[in-house]
Design a protein around this motif. Structure first.
Motif, PDB file in Angstrom:
ATOM      1  N   TYR A 141       0.637  -1.414   0.145  1.00  0.00           N
ATOM      2  CA  TYR A 141       0.264  -0.066  -0.393  1.00  0.00           C
ATOM      3  C   TYR A 141       0.527   1.788  -0.386  1.00  0.00           C
ATOM      4  N   ILE A 142       0.405   2.191  -0.645  1.00  0.00           N
ATOM      5  CA  ILE A 142       0.868   3.566  -0.995  1.00  0.00           C
ATOM      6  C   ILE A 142       0.659   4.578  -0.124  1.00  0.00           C
ATOM      7  N   ASP A 143       0.745   4.999   0.970  1.00  0.00           N
ATOM      8  CA  ASP A 143       0.082   5.432   1.842  1.00  0.00           C
ATOM      9  C   ASP A 143       0.186   6.812   1.690  1.00  0.00           C
ATOM     10  N   ARG A 144      -0.633   7.591   1.444  1.00  0.00           N
ATOM     11  CA  ARG A 144      -0.919   9.092   0.615  1.00  0.00           C
ATOM     12  C   ARG A 144      -2.157   9.772   1.665  1.00  0.00           C
ATOM     13  N   ASP A 145      -2.007   9.294   2.974  1.00  0.00           N
ATOM     14  CA  ASP A 145      -2.623  10.456   3.165  1.00  0.00           C
ATOM     15  C   ASP A 145      -1.836  11.832   4.035  1.00  0.00           C
ATOM     16  N   SER A 146      -3.047  12.914   5.457  1.00  0.00           N
ATOM     17  CA  SER A 146      -2.186  14.046   5.236  1.00  0.00           C
ATOM     18  C   SER A 146      -1.535  13.631   5.952  1.00  0.00           C
ATOM     19  N   GLU A 147      -1.198  13.581   7.115  1.00  0.00           N
ATOM     20  CA  GLU A 147       0.098  12.845   7.885  1.00  0.00           C
ATOM     21  C   GLU A 147       1.758  12.305   6.754  1.00  0.00           C
ATOM     22  N   THR A 148       1.631  11.909   5.815  1.00  0.00           N
ATOM     23  CA  THR A 148       2.511  11.357   5.167  1.00  0.00           C
ATOM     24  C   THR A 148       2.902  12.522   3.819  1.00  0.00           C
ATOM     25  N   LEU A 149       2.082  13.143   3.386  1.00  0.00           N
ATOM     26  CA  LEU A 149       2.208  14.559   2.915  1.00  0.00           C
ATOM     27  C   LEU A 149       2.693  15.497   3.312  1.00  0.00           C
ATOM     28  N   PHE A 150       2.664  15.313   4.853  1.00  0.00           N
ATOM     29  CA  PHE A 150       2.946  16.800   5.689  1.00  0.00           C
ATOM     30  C   PHE A 150       4.776  16.457   5.907  1.00  0.00           C
ATOM     31  N   LYS A 151       4.624  14.574   6.174  1.00  0.00           N
ATOM     32  CA  LYS A 151       6.185  14.529   6.193  1.00  0.00           C
ATOM     33  C   LYS A 151       6.390  14.883   5.143  1.00  0.00           C
ATOM     34  N   MET A 154       7.734  18.450   4.548  1.00  0.00           N
ATOM     35  CA  MET A 154       8.704  19.156   5.907  1.00  0.00           C
ATOM     36  C   MET A 154      10.384  18.340   5.121  1.00  0.00           C
ATOM     37  N   LYS A 155      10.491  17.106   4.293  1.00  0.00           N
ATOM     38  CA  LYS A 155      11.367  17.061   3.907  1.00  0.00           C
ATOM     39  C   LYS A 155      11.854  17.614   2.880  1.00  0.00           C
ATOM     40  N   LYS A 157      11.437  20.189   1.951  1.00  0.00           N
ATOM     41  CA  LYS A 157      11.101  21.310   2.124  1.00  0.00           C
ATOM     42  C   LYS A 157      13.110  21.231   2.991  1.00  0.00           C
ATOM     43  N   LYS A 158      12.997  21.042   3.092  1.00  0.00           N
ATOM     44  CA  LYS A 158      14.468  21.213   4.303  1.00  0.00           C
ATOM     45  C   LYS A 158      15.908  20.685   2.809  1.00  0.00           C
ATOM     46  N   LEU A 159      15.301  19.897   2.200  1.00  0.00           N
ATOM     47  CA  LEU A 159      16.058  19.578   1.205  1.00  0.00           C
ATOM     48  C   LEU A 159      16.335  20.702   0.537  1.00  0.00           C
ATOM     49  N   LYS A 160      15.499  21.653   0.242  1.00  0.00           N
ATOM     50  CA  LYS A 160      15.414  22.922  -0.446  1.00  0.00           C
ATOM     51  C   LYS A 160      16.220  23.671  -0.012  1.00  0.00           C
ATOM     52  N   ALA A 161      16.071  24.064   1.395  1.00  0.00           N
ATOM     53  CA  ALA A 161      17.126  24.863   2.505  1.00  0.00           C
ATOM     54  C   ALA A 161      18.439  24.540   2.285  1.00  0.00           C
ATOM     55  N   GLU A 162      18.955  23.318   1.658  1.00  0.00           N
ATOM     56  CA  GLU A 162      19.830  22.913   1.993  1.00  0.00           C
ATOM     57  C   GLU A 162      20.994  22.972   0.880  1.00  0.00           C
ATOM     58  N   LEU A 163      19.824  22.684  -0.426  1.00  0.00           N
ATOM     59  CA  LEU A 163      20.751  23.054  -1.892  1.00  0.00           C
ATOM     60  C   LEU A 163      20.456  25.187  -1.914  1.00  0.00           C
ATOM     61  N   ALA A 164      19.783  25.222  -0.769  1.00  0.00           N
ATOM     62  CA  ALA A 164      19.651  26.854  -0.916  1.00  0.00           C
ATOM     63  C   ALA A 164      20.778  27.200  -0.709  1.00  0.00           C
ATOM     64  N   GLU A 165      21.395  26.799  -0.036  1.00  0.00           N
ATOM     65  CA  GLU A 165      22.067  26.865   1.000  1.00  0.00           C
ATOM     66  C   GLU A 165      24.372  26.561   0.561  1.00  0.00           C
ATOM     67  N   ASP A 166      23.287  25.432  -0.680  1.00  0.00           N
ATOM     68  CA  ASP A 166      25.014  25.146  -1.892  1.00  0.00           C
ATOM     69  C   ASP A 166      25.093  25.461  -2.307  1.00  0.00           C
ATOM     70  N   ASP A 167      24.106  26.871  -3.121  1.00  0.00           N
ATOM     71  CA  ASP A 167      23.816  27.442  -3.993  1.00  0.00           C
ATOM     72  C   ASP A 167      24.909  28.874  -3.195  1.00  0.00           C
ATOM     73  N   LYS A 168      24.160  29.083  -2.042  1.00  0.00           N
ATOM     74  CA  LYS A 168      25.195  30.408  -1.480  1.00  0.00           C
ATOM     75  C   LYS A 168      26.585  30.408  -1.594  1.00  0.00           C
ATOM     76  N   LYS A 169      26.744  29.081  -1.248  1.00  0.00           N
ATOM     77  CA  LYS A 169      28.404  28.836  -0.772  1.00  0.00           C
ATOM     78  C   LYS A 169      28.828  29.024  -2.463  1.00  0.00           C
ATOM     79  N   GLU A 170      28.620  28.636  -3.244  1.00  0.00           N
ATOM     80  CA  GLU A 170      28.776  28.148  -4.647  1.00  0.00           C
ATOM     81  C   GLU A 170      28.977  29.395  -4.846  1.00  0.00           C
ATOM     82  N   ARG A 171      27.799  29.994  -4.524  1.00  0.00           N
ATOM     83  CA  ARG A 171      27.926  31.663  -5.276  1.00  0.00           C
ATOM     84  C   ARG A 171      29.205  32.515  -4.590  1.00  0.00           C
TER      85      ARG A 171
END
Length: 396
Positions: A141-151, A154-155, A157-171
């Motif tokens: 079963y592929i869980d697609r309920d609200s809790e999983t979608l929220f997690k 958030m995951k 969002k964290k990855l995007k923040a890490e990528l933004a930090e990497d881009d900042k360092k590269e700049r």
């Protein structure tokens, strides 16, 4: 006590018989009535109530079948979610648990004739992960309920923040590189420190004074002008020699600066290569080639398609370019497509993963290409040897 009373032995026996699961071929879904044997089912089919229900069914059969199919699918997935939410289990086991409820929607009243067809449907629509094994079909079963979608949100969002930090360092690294290039000499006096400039200016003034004094003293004794001219020429040669030494020293500083800059860029690329090199490369919007020989009889072998959706990083939904069929294929059975010279490509793996560029040339012997990045932090950078597997054509 009446003949058909609640506590008579016959009534109790009838309730015991009706409690368990009966044969599906003697069940009427329209009337929701279970018959115990063939004779009872025949009598039910001849009844007036069943005839009325069949008239209703005859007016719009497709709508009724679709309704039963939707209800069967919903209740089946609800049972999967409650009982086997995070486990991989045989489809027959789940189905037997589902039909234990005698009031369930029977499969013979839906659009699926067999359990295998229903399981394949769940896999095609992405509602369950389906696997065919020698022991039968297994589903997860592929869980697609609200809790999983929220997690997941958030995951991401964290990855995007890490990528933004990497881009900042590269700049920041790029700014340091540009600052180092600006500090490098552009002309004859560029790149020299203030101390060197002051020393050179003082030396030129001293040479001029000595030449003027010698010229002035010699003019009263021996024709003046000849000695002054020779002395001026001599000291000008000395000054030129000093300038040449400083220029040579300055050029050596340039070569050291260039080598240090190249080393810095190489280290930066090694770090990005280590971080961005993954075992998956599929992304939306690229054109790939199907290399699965199992699909040769269907006419898909070595045909090209556009990646419309990526599932679990390794599986892509491919829309074929010529016949517009949609397939779900693993990346192991796909291959990147190289465009013509000057075409747009996407770097799908390696140090510059995710960047878009333009194909400049192809080295057929080394199986690599020359790509110039367009847009982003590395706009204009030319990558000399990019492997075929790391770039792919972009769908226009």
């Amino acid at each position: 006590m009446g003949k058909n009373d609640f506590l008579t032995p016959k009534a109790i026996a009838n309730r015991i018989k009706a409690k368990g699961l009966q044969k599906l071929r003697w069940y009427c879904q329209m009337c929701q009535k279970q018959c115990r044997d063939e004779n009872g089912f025949k009598c039910h089919c001849l009844s007036e109530s069943h005839q009325r229900q069949m008239q209703i069914f005859g007016q719009n059969p497709d709508r009724i079948v679709d309704g039963y199919s939707e209800e069967f699918e919903t209740t089946f997935l609800e049972h999967m979610k409650r009982s086997h939410r995070f486990s991989r289990i045989a489809a027959t086991v789940v189905y037997n648990e589902y039909i234990a409820d005698r009031h369930h929607i029977h499969m013979n009243s839906t659009k699926w004739l067999t359990l295998t067809e229903f399981v394949k449907y769940l896999g095609r629509t992405g509602k369950c992960k389906v696997e065919e094994t020698p022991k039968g079909w297994f589903i997860t079963y592929i869980d697609r309920d609200s809790e999983t979608l929220f997690k997941d949100k958030m995951k991401n969002k964290k990855l995007k923040a890490e990528l933004a930090e990497d881009d900042k360092k590269e700049r920041e690294i790029l700014k340091q590189i540009e600052r180092a290039e600006q500090l490098m000499p552009g002309g004859e006096n560029g790149g020299m420190s203030e101390k060197e400039k002051v020393e050179e200016k003082e030396m030129e003034m001293a040479v001029g004074k000595v030449a003027f004094a010698l010229g002035g003293g010699g003019s009263s004794r021996v024709g003046g002008s000849g000695i002054g001219k020779e002395s001026r020429v001599m000291f000008e040669d000395v000054g030129e020699g000093e300038r040449e030494k400083k220029r040579t020293k300055k050029d050596d500083g340039n070569s050291v600066g260039n080598s240090a800059l190249e080393e810095l860029m190489k280290e930066d690329e090694k770090v990005k290569e280590r971080v961005n090199r993954k075992d998956y490369w599929l992304c939306e919007g690229i054109i790939v080639k199907v290399m699965s020989k199992k699909l040769a009889d269907k006419g898909y072998y070595k045909k090209k398609g556009i990646v419309k959706k990526v599932i679990d990083k390794y599986v892509g939904e491919i829309e074929m370019l010529d016949i517009k069929h949609v397939l779900r294929v693993d990346q192991a059975e796909l291959e990147t497509v190289i465009p013509q010279i000057g075409g747009l490509v996407r770097i799908v793996n390696g140090a510059y993963r995710g960047s878009k560029g333009r194909l400049l040339s192809i080295d057929m012997d080394k199986y690599c290409a020359k790509v110039q990045i367009e847009k982003g932090a590395y706009d204009g950078r030319v990558l000399q040897a990019v492997e075929y597997e790391d770039i792919c054509k972009i769908a226009q």
